[in-house]
Design an enzyme around this catalytic site. Sequence first.
Site, PDB file in Angstrom:
ATOM      1  N   ASP A 103       6.152 -17.422  -9.220  1.00  0.00           N
ATOM      2  CA  ASP A 103       6.562 -18.098  -7.915  1.00  0.00           C
ATOM      3  C   ASP A 103       6.242 -19.431  -7.770  1.00  0.00           C
ATOM      4  O   ASP A 103       5.267 -20.018  -8.170  1.00  0.00           O
ATOM      5  CB  ASP A 103       5.966 -17.258  -6.701  1.00  0.00           C
ATOM      6  CG  ASP A 103       6.303 -15.826  -6.891  1.00  0.00           C
ATOM      7  OD1 ASP A 103       7.204 -15.208  -7.637  1.00  0.00           O
ATOM      8  OD2 ASP A 103       5.620 -14.843  -6.011  1.00  0.00           O
TER       9      ASP A 103
HETATM   10  N1  URA Z   1       3.118 -11.652  -8.542  1.00  0.00           N
HETATM   11  C1  URA Z   1       3.610 -12.603  -7.685  1.00  0.00           C
HETATM   12  O1  URA Z   1       3.729 -11.741  -6.514  1.00  0.00           O
HETATM   13  N2  URA Z   1       3.879 -13.581  -7.846  1.00  0.00           N
HETATM   14  C2  URA Z   1       3.607 -14.201  -8.967  1.00  0.00           C
HETATM   15  O2  URA Z   1       4.111 -15.407  -9.323  1.00  0.00           O
HETATM   16  C3  URA Z   1       3.448 -13.529 -10.025  1.00  0.00           C
HETATM   17  C4  URA Z   1       3.103 -12.133  -9.790  1.00  0.00           C
END
Ligand code: URA
Length: 237
Positions: A103
């Site tokens: 993310d």
């Molecule tokens: N899980 C998440 O919630 N975000 C990420 O970036 C990776 C795994």
Amino acid sequence: MRLDKLLSHSGYGSRKEVKQLLKSGQVTVNDQIIHSGKAYVDPEKDLIMMNGEQVVYEEFVYYLLHKPAGVVSATEDLKDKTVLDLLDPRDQVKSPFPVGRLDKDTEGLLLITNDGKLAHQLLSPKNNIGKTYFAKIDQKVTEEDKIAFKHGVVLDDGYQTKPADLVILKSDDISEVEVTITEGKFHQVKRMFEALGKHVVYLKRIAMEQWKLDEALEQGEYRRLSEAEITYLKQLK
Ligand code: URA
């Protein structure tokens, strides 16, 4: 492949710059000076030299990036800076892409490569590759949460996750944990905690199986993988 493409992809500049090098007679193929970038060469068989030095052509590139928060795991984006923008332009010529997505606000280990086969292997849920995250949670994390993760939790869309490993490093008003998952559903770690009524306030990927984020790498920095690391990742399946 075309000689100008090979030279450009080997770090000798843009196609235009390579054209100049060819024109000035600095390039030989099998001991013959070649002036035209249009000439076809086989990097496996032909001996290509630039100013008397052998040109070593690599088809694939592999980088470990310490992704900072605020950049997106994409090859292009109209609004945000991407992880590729963090690479030197010379390291972008072979069209690498991030393997999977972190993310925008997640930090940590991200593999960037143009090796589609390896990317596919690492991302395939069939291969059960463990991805470990360090996370901070907005409240106490308990033994019950650990058990819930062990069984797999039901996400907001009804999907039951595979078993995940939860290690509690600190249980407090802001807890610290390490979570290992073998899938890569959208916002998976955050949604797993949401399913237990808890909220991830910080997330950083620290490992894929035994391949760990290099602590010497500052956020936003990257480095090439060693041969040993590439071999290790290729046998993970
Ligand atoms: N899980 C998440 O919630 N975000 C990420 O970036 C990776 C795994």
